[in-house]
Design an enzyme around this catalytic site. Structure first.
Site, PDB file in Angstrom:
ATOM      1  N   GLN A 294       0.864  -1.450   0.224  1.00  0.00           N
ATOM      2  CA  GLN A 294      -0.057  -0.030  -0.132  1.00  0.00           C
ATOM      3  C   GLN A 294       0.819   1.395  -0.115  1.00  0.00           C
ATOM      4  OE1 GLN A 294      -3.326   0.248  -0.346  1.00  0.00           O
ATOM      5  NE2 GLN A 294      -3.070  -1.835  -0.729  1.00  0.00           N
ATOM      6  N   ILE A 295       1.994   1.194   0.786  1.00  0.00           N
ATOM      7  CA  ILE A 295       2.601   2.492   1.092  1.00  0.00           C
ATOM      8  C   ILE A 295       3.569   2.521  -0.346  1.00  0.00           C
ATOM      9  CG2 ILE A 295       4.780   3.572   2.085  1.00  0.00           C
ATOM     10  CD1 ILE A 295       3.646   2.413   4.642  1.00  0.00           C
TER      11      ILE A 295
ATOM     12  N   ARG B 262       4.838  -7.899  20.832  1.00  0.00           N
ATOM     13  CA  ARG B 262       5.990  -7.080  20.253  1.00  0.00           C
ATOM     14  C   ARG B 262       7.026  -8.100  19.989  1.00  0.00           C
ATOM     15  NH1 ARG B 262       5.871  -1.860  19.067  1.00  0.00           N
ATOM     16  NH2 ARG B 262       7.961  -0.837  18.571  1.00  0.00           N
TER      17      ARG B 262
ATOM     18  N   ASN C 272      10.684  -9.925  11.868  1.00  0.00           N
ATOM     19  CA  ASN C 272      11.246  -9.039  11.203  1.00  0.00           C
ATOM     20  C   ASN C 272      12.936  -9.032  11.224  1.00  0.00           C
ATOM     21  OD1 ASN C 272       9.536  -7.344   9.530  1.00  0.00           O
ATOM     22  ND2 ASN C 272       8.403  -7.045  11.521  1.00  0.00           N
TER      23      ASN C 272
ATOM     24  N   ASN D 108       7.605  -1.410   9.770  1.00  0.00           N
ATOM     25  CA  ASN D 108       7.850  -1.367  11.441  1.00  0.00           C
ATOM     26  C   ASN D 108       8.214  -2.818  12.288  1.00  0.00           C
ATOM     27  OD1 ASN D 108       7.214   1.248  12.433  1.00  0.00           O
ATOM     28  ND2 ASN D 108       4.911   0.754  11.519  1.00  0.00           N
TER      29      ASN D 108
ATOM     30  N   ASP E 206       4.902  11.249  11.938  1.00  0.00           N
ATOM     31  CA  ASP E 206       4.800  11.893  13.180  1.00  0.00           C
ATOM     32  C   ASP E 206       4.987  13.468  13.151  1.00  0.00           C
ATOM     33  OD1 ASP E 206       4.448   9.214  14.069  1.00  0.00           O
ATOM     34  OD2 ASP E 206       6.540   9.040  13.823  1.00  0.00           O
TER      35      ASP E 206
ATOM     36  N   ARG F 178       2.360  14.969  11.160  1.00  0.00           N
ATOM     37  CA  ARG F 178       1.091  15.036  11.863  1.00  0.00           C
ATOM     38  C   ARG F 178       1.021  16.040  12.762  1.00  0.00           C
ATOM     39  NH1 ARG F 178       1.121   8.408  12.331  1.00  0.00           N
ATOM     40  NH2 ARG F 178      -0.146   7.835  10.680  1.00  0.00           N
TER      41      ARG F 178
ATOM     42  N   HIS G   1       9.252   5.628  16.862  1.00  0.00           N
ATOM     43  CA  HIS G   1       8.283   5.501  15.966  1.00  0.00           C
ATOM     44  C   HIS G   1       7.061   4.537  16.314  1.00  0.00           C
ATOM     45  CE1 HIS G   1       5.130   6.105  12.798  1.00  0.00           C
ATOM     46  NE2 HIS G   1       5.363   4.771  12.709  1.00  0.00           N
TER      47      HIS G   1
HETATM   48  P1  NAI Z   1       1.433  -3.746   3.012  1.00  0.00           P
HETATM   49  O1  NAI Z   1       1.127  -5.151   3.832  1.00  0.00           O
HETATM   50  O2  NAI Z   1       0.466  -3.096   2.063  1.00  0.00           O
HETATM   51  O3  NAI Z   1       2.702  -3.665   2.118  1.00  0.00           O
HETATM   52  C1  NAI Z   1       4.185  -4.376   2.702  1.00  0.00           C
HETATM   53  C2  NAI Z   1       4.611  -5.069   1.481  1.00  0.00           C
HETATM   54  O4  NAI Z   1       5.849  -5.681   1.848  1.00  0.00           O
HETATM   55  C3  NAI Z   1       3.813  -6.374   1.188  1.00  0.00           C
HETATM   56  O5  NAI Z   1       3.656  -6.330  -0.338  1.00  0.00           O
HETATM   57  C4  NAI Z   1       4.708  -7.625   1.336  1.00  0.00           C
HETATM   58  O6  NAI Z   1       4.814  -8.764   0.308  1.00  0.00           O
HETATM   59  C5  NAI Z   1       6.214  -7.123   1.352  1.00  0.00           C
HETATM   60  N1  NAI Z   1       7.221  -7.508   1.936  1.00  0.00           N
HETATM   61  C6  NAI Z   1       7.159  -8.299   3.146  1.00  0.00           C
HETATM   62  N2  NAI Z   1       8.403  -8.654   3.460  1.00  0.00           N
HETATM   63  C7  NAI Z   1       9.026  -8.512   2.459  1.00  0.00           C
HETATM   64  C8  NAI Z   1      10.409  -8.722   2.073  1.00  0.00           C
HETATM   65  N3  NAI Z   1      11.343  -9.520   2.860  1.00  0.00           N
HETATM   66  N4  NAI Z   1      11.087  -8.190   1.169  1.00  0.00           N
HETATM   67  C9  NAI Z   1      10.302  -7.514   0.289  1.00  0.00           C
HETATM   68  N5  NAI Z   1       9.122  -7.372   0.496  1.00  0.00           N
HETATM   69  C10 NAI Z   1       8.441  -7.578   1.446  1.00  0.00           C
HETATM   70  O7  NAI Z   1       1.918  -2.539   4.095  1.00  0.00           O
HETATM   71  P2  NAI Z   1       1.990  -1.097   4.028  1.00  0.00           P
HETATM   72  O8  NAI Z   1       0.804  -0.352   4.249  1.00  0.00           O
HETATM   73  O9  NAI Z   1       2.671  -0.798   2.815  1.00  0.00           O
HETATM   74  O10 NAI Z   1       3.053  -0.751   5.475  1.00  0.00           O
HETATM   75  C11 NAI Z   1       4.347  -1.199   5.241  1.00  0.00           C
HETATM   76  C12 NAI Z   1       5.031  -1.086   6.674  1.00  0.00           C
HETATM   77  O11 NAI Z   1       5.210   0.286   6.631  1.00  0.00           O
HETATM   78  C13 NAI Z   1       4.392  -1.510   7.601  1.00  0.00           C
HETATM   79  O12 NAI Z   1       5.489  -2.217   8.577  1.00  0.00           O
HETATM   80  C14 NAI Z   1       3.674  -0.470   8.422  1.00  0.00           C
HETATM   81  O13 NAI Z   1       3.604  -0.786   9.787  1.00  0.00           O
HETATM   82  C15 NAI Z   1       4.988   0.480   8.187  1.00  0.00           C
HETATM   83  N6  NAI Z   1       4.498   1.835   8.582  1.00  0.00           N
HETATM   84  C16 NAI Z   1       5.627   2.679   8.878  1.00  0.00           C
HETATM   85  C17 NAI Z   1       5.189   4.018   9.113  1.00  0.00           C
HETATM   86  C18 NAI Z   1       6.150   4.961   9.841  1.00  0.00           C
HETATM   87  O14 NAI Z   1       5.833   6.220  10.061  1.00  0.00           O
HETATM   88  N7  NAI Z   1       7.272   4.509   9.993  1.00  0.00           N
HETATM   89  C19 NAI Z   1       3.952   4.600   8.916  1.00  0.00           C
HETATM   90  C20 NAI Z   1       3.122   3.634   8.241  1.00  0.00           C
HETATM   91  C21 NAI Z   1       3.127   2.412   7.913  1.00  0.00           C
END
Ligand code: NAI
Length: 331
Positions: free
Chosen positions: A15-16, A98, A105, A131, A159, A162, A187
């Site tokens: 998604q991101i 946690r 990870n 995360n 953050d 925000r 974070h």
């Molecule tokens: P998502 O689940 O839509 O996408 C994550 C993608 O990472 C998936 O397509 C998955 O297949 C892929 N992935 C997993 N393990 C992998 C690996 N070893 N190598 C390559 N790709 C891999 O999640 P979204 O919404 O994109 O969020 C991603 C991360 O960002 C989450 O951990 C979320 O908690 C974190 N996050 C961090 C923020 C921050 O401010 N630091 C803010 C919002 C989200």
């Protein structure tokens, strides 16, 4: 035009990344003079979906997009990377503690750190978004002994942004009129968004706001809990604003912070502000010519001290857990 910069993005079918990749290709990351080559990394299960994203990127016909490579192998994905944005991570699922999340990870960021160490370009700059971001960055840094530690950073800019949004709403000022916000620590919900040094149109933000109860009872918890509030409202996490913050983080790191302002980045501590050396914690930083520097000598009051210590203690706990699990070494 300059030579293309290679930008690796992991979690590229998520998604991101869907919010991030098109803005990178459009020039928002490095400016409209710099072509980019995207190297997109995913898990084997998501490569098919990633091919669809790559087709859409091609269909953007972006003048600055010099090429797209797809891989499920970190050894290929980080080859020649100048910038790496590590978005992919194992998400927390129901019933997961946690500590389980840290353990899930650990292998991902161990492998990616080693691949960056072996294959990335000399000037590699790493931003961890996935995360638990600070500790994932710590693991990657620990597994990349030949890369200067300071090249590993984690995202707290969301953050920070925000916090700006809350102050803008409260004071009626534009986001551009607000400066010198700080996010300290992890974070996570323990982060400390700090208005002590912030300004609104050059005046003390705390004086303009003139409402200390709002700061402690509304502002701080709202910033800390904003991610949860968005999930509740949208039924999905804050992907587009996270992508936007990741763009801001790299943009400012490479191209510099505005004169008179600073930003917040989670970076390896040099021991400033009582944060243990090497811990990846959020600080106020200024950036110039591709280098960041922690803003020195800010006065830290008693309230701030307690809040910073609380968040740093959480980070120390995470660090010690991943060292015990064998994913990182004590520096
Ligand atoms: P998502 O689940 O839509 O996408 C994550 C993608 O990472 C998936 O397509 C998955 O297949 C892929 N992935 C997993 N393990 C992998 C690996 N070893 N190598 C390559 N790709 C891999 O999640 P979204 O919404 O994109 O969020 C991603 C991360 O960002 C989450 O951990 C979320 O908690 C974190 N996050 C961090 C923020 C921050 O401010 N630091 C803010 C919002 C989200």
């Amino acid at each position: 035009n300059a030579a293309p910069v290679t930008v690796t993005v992991t979690g590229a079918a998520g998604q991101i990344a869907y919010g991030l990749l098109f803005r990178i290709a459009s020039g928002a990351l490095l400016g409209s003079d710099t072509p980019v080559r995207l190297r997109l990394l995913e898990t084997p299960a998501a490569v098919g979906s990633l091919e669809g994203v790559a087709m859409e990127l091609e269909d953007g016909a972006f003048p600055l997009l010099a090429g797209i490579d797809i891989s499920d192998d970190p050894w290929i994905g980080f080859d020649g990377a100048n910038i790496a944005i590590l978005v992919g991570a194992r998400p927390r699922t129901a019933g997961m503690e946690r500590s389980d999340l840290l353990a899930a990870n650990g292998p991902i960021f161990t492998d990616q750190g080693a691949a960056i160490n072996a294959n990335a370009a000399e000037d590699i700059r790493v931003l961890v978004v996935g995360n638990p971001a600070n500790t994932n960055a710590f693991i990657a840094m620990s597994n990349a002994p030949d890369v200067p530690a300071g090249r590993f950073t984690a995202l707290t800019r969301l953050d920070h942004n925000r916090a700006i949004a809350q102050v803008a709403e409260k004071t009626g000022a534009a986001a551009a009129d607000i400066a010198r916000i700080i996010v300290w620590g992890n974070h996570s919900a323990t982060q400390y968004p700090d208005l002590t040094h912030a300004t609104v149109r050059g005046r003390s933000a705390l004086e303009v706001i003139d409402d200390s109860a709002w700061v402690t009872d509304h502002f701080i918890p709202t910033v800390q809990q904003r991610g949860t509030a968005i999930i509740k409202a949208r039924g999905a996490s804050s992907a587009a604003s996270a992508a936007s913050a990741a763009i801001d983080h790299i943009h400012d790191w490479v191209l510099g912070t505005a004169p008179g302002d600073w930003t917040s980045m989670a970076v390896p501590s040099d021991g400033s502000y009582g944060v243990p050396e090497g811990l990846i914690s959020s600080f106020p930083v200024t950036c110039s010519r591709g280098e960041y520097a922690v803003v020195p000598d800010l006065e830290i009051g008693e309230f701030a001290r307690t809040r910073i210590d609380h968040s740093v203690a959480e980070l120390v706990g995470e660090r010690d857990a991943v060292i015990d699990l064998g994913y990182a070494k004590r520096s």
